[in-house]
Design a protein around this motif. Structure first.
Motif, PDB file in Angstrom:
ATOM      1  N   GLY A   1      52.227 121.701  38.090  1.00  0.00           N
ATOM      2  CA  GLY A   1      53.297 120.872  37.807  1.00  0.00           C
ATOM      3  C   GLY A   1      53.422 120.507  36.482  1.00  0.00           C
ATOM      4  O   GLY A   1      54.416 120.283  35.737  1.00  0.00           O
ATOM      5  N   ARG A   2      52.237 120.677  35.517  1.00  0.00           N
ATOM      6  CA  ARG A   2      52.240 120.527  33.955  1.00  0.00           C
ATOM      7  C   ARG A   2      53.444 121.283  33.375  1.00  0.00           C
ATOM      8  O   ARG A   2      53.525 122.541  33.395  1.00  0.00           O
ATOM      9  CB  ARG A   2      50.803 120.841  33.573  1.00  0.00           C
ATOM     10  CG  ARG A   2      50.118 119.875  32.917  1.00  0.00           C
ATOM     11  CD  ARG A   2      48.850 120.358  32.645  1.00  0.00           C
ATOM     12  NE  ARG A   2      47.571 119.728  33.121  1.00  0.00           N
ATOM     13  CZ  ARG A   2      46.408 120.291  33.513  1.00  0.00           C
ATOM     14  NH1 ARG A   2      46.030 121.271  32.889  1.00  0.00           N
ATOM     15  NH2 ARG A   2      45.677 119.196  33.800  1.00  0.00           N
ATOM     16  N   PRO A   3      53.942 120.632  32.265  1.00  0.00           N
ATOM     17  CA  PRO A   3      54.856 121.478  31.644  1.00  0.00           C
ATOM     18  C   PRO A   3      54.268 122.497  30.895  1.00  0.00           C
ATOM     19  O   PRO A   3      53.214 122.523  30.304  1.00  0.00           O
ATOM     20  CB  PRO A   3      55.584 120.180  30.748  1.00  0.00           C
ATOM     21  CG  PRO A   3      55.244 119.105  31.087  1.00  0.00           C
ATOM     22  CD  PRO A   3      53.918 119.239  31.954  1.00  0.00           C
ATOM     23  N   GLY A   4      54.929 123.629  30.733  1.00  0.00           N
ATOM     24  CA  GLY A   4      54.211 124.667  29.746  1.00  0.00           C
ATOM     25  C   GLY A   4      55.013 126.091  30.409  1.00  0.00           C
ATOM     26  O   GLY A   4      55.885 125.998  31.345  1.00  0.00           O
TER      27      GLY A   4
ATOM     28  N   ARG B   1      54.714 127.226  34.014  1.00  0.00           N
ATOM     29  CA  ARG B   1      54.957 126.177  35.066  1.00  0.00           C
ATOM     30  C   ARG B   1      55.938 126.877  35.936  1.00  0.00           C
ATOM     31  O   ARG B   1      57.140 127.354  35.490  1.00  0.00           O
ATOM     32  CB  ARG B   1      55.613 125.134  34.638  1.00  0.00           C
ATOM     33  CG  ARG B   1      55.921 124.042  35.704  1.00  0.00           C
ATOM     34  CD  ARG B   1      56.775 122.820  35.043  1.00  0.00           C
ATOM     35  NE  ARG B   1      56.859 121.611  35.983  1.00  0.00           N
ATOM     36  CZ  ARG B   1      57.558 121.584  37.026  1.00  0.00           C
ATOM     37  NH1 ARG B   1      58.232 122.677  37.101  1.00  0.00           N
ATOM     38  NH2 ARG B   1      57.702 120.546  37.883  1.00  0.00           N
TER      39      ARG B   1
ATOM     40  N   GLY C   1      54.203 115.481  38.450  1.00  0.00           N
ATOM     41  CA  GLY C   1      55.014 116.278  37.833  1.00  0.00           C
ATOM     42  C   GLY C   1      55.560 117.324  38.568  1.00  0.00           C
ATOM     43  O   GLY C   1      56.141 118.445  38.179  1.00  0.00           O
ATOM     44  N   CYS C   2      56.000 116.949  39.795  1.00  0.00           N
ATOM     45  CA  CYS C   2      56.515 117.879  40.611  1.00  0.00           C
ATOM     46  C   CYS C   2      58.009 117.728  40.627  1.00  0.00           C
ATOM     47  O   CYS C   2      58.501 116.558  40.453  1.00  0.00           O
ATOM     48  CB  CYS C   2      56.022 118.157  42.076  1.00  0.00           C
ATOM     49  SG  CYS C   2      55.693 116.659  42.995  1.00  0.00           S
ATOM     50  N   ASP C   3      58.697 118.711  41.308  1.00  0.00           N
ATOM     51  CA  ASP C   3      60.309 118.742  41.360  1.00  0.00           C
ATOM     52  C   ASP C   3      60.715 117.752  42.301  1.00  0.00           C
ATOM     53  O   ASP C   3      61.551 116.905  42.345  1.00  0.00           O
ATOM     54  CB  ASP C   3      60.863 119.925  40.996  1.00  0.00           C
ATOM     55  CG  ASP C   3      60.438 120.417  39.678  1.00  0.00           C
ATOM     56  OD1 ASP C   3      60.809 120.112  38.711  1.00  0.00           O
ATOM     57  OD2 ASP C   3      59.879 121.762  39.909  1.00  0.00           O
TER      58      ASP C   3
ATOM     59  N   GLY D   1      59.393 127.312  38.299  1.00  0.00           N
ATOM     60  CA  GLY D   1      60.622 127.013  38.083  1.00  0.00           C
ATOM     61  C   GLY D   1      60.921 125.543  38.821  1.00  0.00           C
ATOM     62  O   GLY D   1      61.575 124.757  38.741  1.00  0.00           O
TER      63      GLY D   1
END
Ligand code: C5P
Length: 224
Positions: free
Chosen positions: A132-135, A138, A164-166, A140
């Protein structure tokens, strides 16, 4: 096509427990059967996705049409997940052990006078939080599960933010619900906009509904 809405998409699913060895014959485990994750992997494949299932030890057969990778420990599971990237969709259903121990090379012997051995627990990587980490790598859409025994929605909402999950799929695994290891599940899907409670359904039906929601989301991404 309408019956294969995920054609051309790559998906990663984690499922099952992990086994964390204590010595060559003993391990730490949990009650996860893998049923929900296998059903999701199969439903994603049926919707046309190219699916990699990274599974801890289970008694289930490999789902049809899915690339299944069997692992034992949390660290092995993370490694296999990294190899499955990049992907469009990650669904983490695995009941990953929170800790491992540095395993003894030989079977730990019990001795009459010595005290019982102490297990020194070391944290495992959090696979969902890493995915889930931005980058740039990651996926979609990153989906986690939250098996709770109390304050289900509050804990799951906090967990969604922390990892950090959607979306987070929350369920109550209290003794007496029959959910962990059982055939049915009753979940609430939490996303940035709120909570959506689903009735108690067969785990295969939960999987199909989740995959339908994924397909809809990928067709109509939210405005930035
Ligand atoms: O923190 P907790 O285990 O309750 O979070 C559950 C969610 O996090 C699940 O989606 C599970 O697959 C994922 N998880 C993970 N790696 C861990 C622990 C949990 O991917 N080490």
């Amino acid at each position: 096509s309408p019956d294969r809405p995920l054609a051309g998409r790559r998906a990663l699913v984690t499922a099952g427990p992990t086994h964390e060895p204590i010595d060559p014959v003993r391990y730490i485990a949990n009650r996860s059967s893998g049923t929900q994750g296998y059903a999701i992997a199969e439903a994603l494949a049926a919707a046309g996705a190219d699916v990699t299932l990274v599974s801890g030890p289970t008694t289930l057969p490999d789902p049809a049409g899915v690339h299944t990778i069997r692992v034992e420990t949390a660290r092995d599971m993370l490694e296999a997940c990294r190899h499955a990237l990049p992907c469009d969709i990650a669904v983490c259903t695995a009941a990953v052990a929170d800790w491992h121990v540095a395993p003894a090379a030989q079977k730990i012997k019990k001795t009459a006078d010595a005290p019982p051995p102490a297990l020194h627990l070391v944290p495992n990587p959090d696979i969902l939080a890493i995915l889930g980490r931005p980058g740039p790598a990651r996926p979609g859409l990153v989906i986690g599960f939250a098996a709770e025994t109390e304050h289900v929605l509050a804990h799951a909402t906090t967990k969604r933010a922390r990892k950090g999950c959607d979306w987070i799929v929350a369920n109550d695994v209290s003794p007496g619900t029959g959910i962990m290891g059982g055939a049915e599940n009753e979940v609430t899907v939490i996303d940035a906009t709120g909570c959506e409670h689903w009735p108690r359904l067969d785990k295969a039906q939960v999987a199909h509904r989740l995959v339908a929601r994924i397909a809809t989301f990928l067709q109509t991404p939210p405005n930035p």
